[in-house]
Design a protein around this motif. Structure first.
Motif, PDB file in Angstrom:
ATOM      1  N   VAL A   1      -3.439  -3.182  -4.446  1.00  0.00           N
ATOM      2  CA  VAL A   1      -2.874  -2.836  -5.757  1.00  0.00           C
ATOM      3  C   VAL A   1      -3.824  -1.896  -6.490  1.00  0.00           C
ATOM      4  CG1 VAL A   1      -2.240  -3.708  -8.044  1.00  0.00           C
ATOM      5  CG2 VAL A   1      -1.513  -4.942  -6.001  1.00  0.00           C
ATOM      6  N   ALA A   2      -5.107  -2.199  -6.450  1.00  0.00           N
ATOM      7  CA  ALA A   2      -6.089  -1.342  -7.124  1.00  0.00           C
ATOM      8  C   ALA A   2      -6.045   0.071  -6.562  1.00  0.00           C
ATOM      9  CB  ALA A   2      -7.492  -1.929  -6.976  1.00  0.00           C
ATOM     10  N   GLU A   3      -5.965   0.190  -5.266  1.00  0.00           N
ATOM     11  CA  GLU A   3      -5.942   1.522  -4.676  1.00  0.00           C
ATOM     12  C   GLU A   3      -4.637   2.248  -4.992  1.00  0.00           C
ATOM     13  OE1 GLU A   3      -7.255   3.680  -0.598  1.00  0.00           O
ATOM     14  OE2 GLU A   3      -8.408   2.103  -1.544  1.00  0.00           O
TER      15      GLU A   3
ATOM     16  N   TYR B   1       0.824  -1.213   0.000  1.00  0.00           N
ATOM     17  CA  TYR B   1       0.000   0.000   0.000  1.00  0.00           C
ATOM     18  C   TYR B   1       0.857   1.261   0.000  1.00  0.00           C
ATOM     19  CZ  TYR B   1      -4.033   2.954   0.972  1.00  0.00           C
ATOM     20  OH  TYR B   1      -5.014   3.903   0.893  1.00  0.00           O
ATOM     21  N   SER B   2       2.049   1.187   0.552  1.00  0.00           N
ATOM     22  CA  SER B   2       2.922   2.357   0.634  1.00  0.00           C
ATOM     23  C   SER B   2       3.616   2.689  -0.687  1.00  0.00           C
ATOM     24  CB  SER B   2       4.000   2.134   1.702  1.00  0.00           C
ATOM     25  OG  SER B   2       4.987   1.220   1.236  1.00  0.00           O
ATOM     26  N   TYR B   3       3.515   1.828  -1.676  1.00  0.00           N
ATOM     27  CA  TYR B   3       4.252   2.010  -2.922  1.00  0.00           C
ATOM     28  C   TYR B   3       3.781   3.252  -3.681  1.00  0.00           C
ATOM     29  CZ  TYR B   3       6.193   1.126  -7.535  1.00  0.00           C
ATOM     30  OH  TYR B   3       6.859   1.245  -8.732  1.00  0.00           O
TER      31      TYR B   3
ATOM     32  N   ASP C   1      -7.653   4.142   6.820  1.00  0.00           N
ATOM     33  CA  ASP C   1      -8.954   4.159   6.165  1.00  0.00           C
ATOM     34  C   ASP C   1      -9.106   2.929   5.265  1.00  0.00           C
ATOM     35  OD1 ASP C   1     -11.494   5.516   5.344  1.00  0.00           O
ATOM     36  OD2 ASP C   1     -10.458   5.501   3.400  1.00  0.00           O
ATOM     37  N   PHE C   2      -8.062   2.607   4.517  1.00  0.00           N
ATOM     38  CA  PHE C   2      -8.090   1.422   3.655  1.00  0.00           C
ATOM     39  C   PHE C   2      -8.330   0.166   4.489  1.00  0.00           C
ATOM     40  CE2 PHE C   2      -5.825  -2.190   1.773  1.00  0.00           C
ATOM     41  CZ  PHE C   2      -6.533  -2.323   0.595  1.00  0.00           C
ATOM     42  N   GLN C   3      -7.604   0.032   5.590  1.00  0.00           N
ATOM     43  CA  GLN C   3      -7.758  -1.148   6.442  1.00  0.00           C
ATOM     44  C   GLN C   3      -9.161  -1.231   7.028  1.00  0.00           C
ATOM     45  OE1 GLN C   3      -4.352  -0.436   8.963  1.00  0.00           O
ATOM     46  NE2 GLN C   3      -3.168  -2.009   7.904  1.00  0.00           N
ATOM     47  N   CYS C   4      -9.739  -0.093   7.370  1.00  0.00           N
ATOM     48  CA  CYS C   4     -11.108  -0.068   7.883  1.00  0.00           C
ATOM     49  C   CYS C   4     -12.091  -0.528   6.804  1.00  0.00           C
ATOM     50  CB  CYS C   4     -11.451   1.333   8.377  1.00  0.00           C
ATOM     51  SG  CYS C   4     -13.091   1.463   9.095  1.00  0.00           S
ATOM     52  N   ARG C   5     -11.925  -0.001   5.588  1.00  0.00           N
ATOM     53  CA  ARG C   5     -12.799  -0.412   4.483  1.00  0.00           C
ATOM     54  C   ARG C   5     -12.604  -1.887   4.166  1.00  0.00           C
ATOM     55  NH1 ARG C   5     -10.990   2.321   0.058  1.00  0.00           N
ATOM     56  NH2 ARG C   5      -9.378   3.412   1.203  1.00  0.00           N
ATOM     57  N   LEU C   6     -11.361  -2.347   4.200  1.00  0.00           N
ATOM     58  CA  LEU C   6     -11.066  -3.754   3.945  1.00  0.00           C
ATOM     59  C   LEU C   6     -11.736  -4.637   4.997  1.00  0.00           C
ATOM     60  CD1 LEU C   6      -9.494  -5.824   2.261  1.00  0.00           C
ATOM     61  CD2 LEU C   6      -7.547  -5.423   3.765  1.00  0.00           C
ATOM     62  N   HIS C   7     -11.635  -4.232   6.248  1.00  0.00           N
ATOM     63  CA  HIS C   7     -12.259  -4.982   7.335  1.00  0.00           C
ATOM     64  C   HIS C   7     -13.777  -5.064   7.146  1.00  0.00           C
ATOM     65  CE1 HIS C   7     -12.755  -6.630  11.348  1.00  0.00           C
ATOM     66  NE2 HIS C   7     -13.681  -5.713  11.568  1.00  0.00           N
TER      67      HIS C   7
ATOM     68  N   GLN D   1      -3.603  11.192  -1.347  1.00  0.00           N
ATOM     69  CA  GLN D   1      -4.989  10.940  -0.933  1.00  0.00           C
ATOM     70  C   GLN D   1      -5.171   9.562  -0.324  1.00  0.00           C
ATOM     71  OE1 GLN D   1      -6.784  11.812  -4.737  1.00  0.00           O
ATOM     72  NE2 GLN D   1      -7.417  13.830  -3.996  1.00  0.00           N
ATOM     73  N   ARG D   2      -4.117   8.765  -0.297  1.00  0.00           N
ATOM     74  CA  ARG D   2      -4.220   7.433   0.309  1.00  0.00           C
ATOM     75  C   ARG D   2      -4.103   7.524   1.824  1.00  0.00           C
ATOM     76  NH1 ARG D   2       0.209   4.147  -2.402  1.00  0.00           N
ATOM     77  NH2 ARG D   2       0.217   5.347  -4.294  1.00  0.00           N
TER      78      ARG D   2
END
Length: 136
Positions: A98-100, A48-50, A113-119, A108-109
């Motif tokens: 990868v999509a994000e 995700y950090s890429y 928030d991503f981990q919350c949405r993933l959960h 904007q990443r």
């Protein structure tokens, strides 16, 4: 190599093994199956950090990185995956990251928030991932 190609005015799609080769293990756990030739594990957080533009510019000196990067591509080498269950184990949830990475500007990443949405969405995705048969 990427910076040299970019500095010659070419466009690129980035797929570095240290961030986007999904045949690497996701963790050190007992189910941490996968390759380890480029790095020991490729965690969701690392992927995700890429930031392909910043990496080309800052690490490799590509002066035209912003204009040159067309996108990213993740790789999963099928010859190292003996079954669809292993594909699922290696792809998810990293493929969602990868999509994000591909579609969202790094500024904007937000990993939390991503981990919350993933959960929240994982109960929808998880049952669709192929699994190894469970033997009695």
């Amino acid at each position: 190599l990427g910076a040299a190609v970019v500095n010659m005015g070419n466009k690129v799609v980035m797929a570095p093994a240290h961030f986007l080769y999904l045949d690497h293990a996701q963790d050190h756990g007992p189910d941490g199956w996968g390759r380890s030739w480029a790095l020991e594990v490729l965690t969701l957080d690392r992927l995700y950090s890429y930031d392909p533009v910043a990496r080309l510019r800052d690490l490799f000196g590509a002066t035209q990185a912003e204009e040159a990067v067309l996108g990213v591509e993740a790789a999963l080498w099928g010859e190292v995956c003996p079954s669809p269950a292993r594909w699922g184990q290696l792809l998810y949830p990293r493929l969602l990251a990868v999509a994000e990475v591909a579609w969202t500007h790094p500024a904007q990443r937000d990993l939390q928030d991503f981990q919350c949405r993933l959960h929240t969405l994982w109960p929808v995705w998880e049952p669709k991932i192929p699994r190894e048969p469970q033997w009695p």
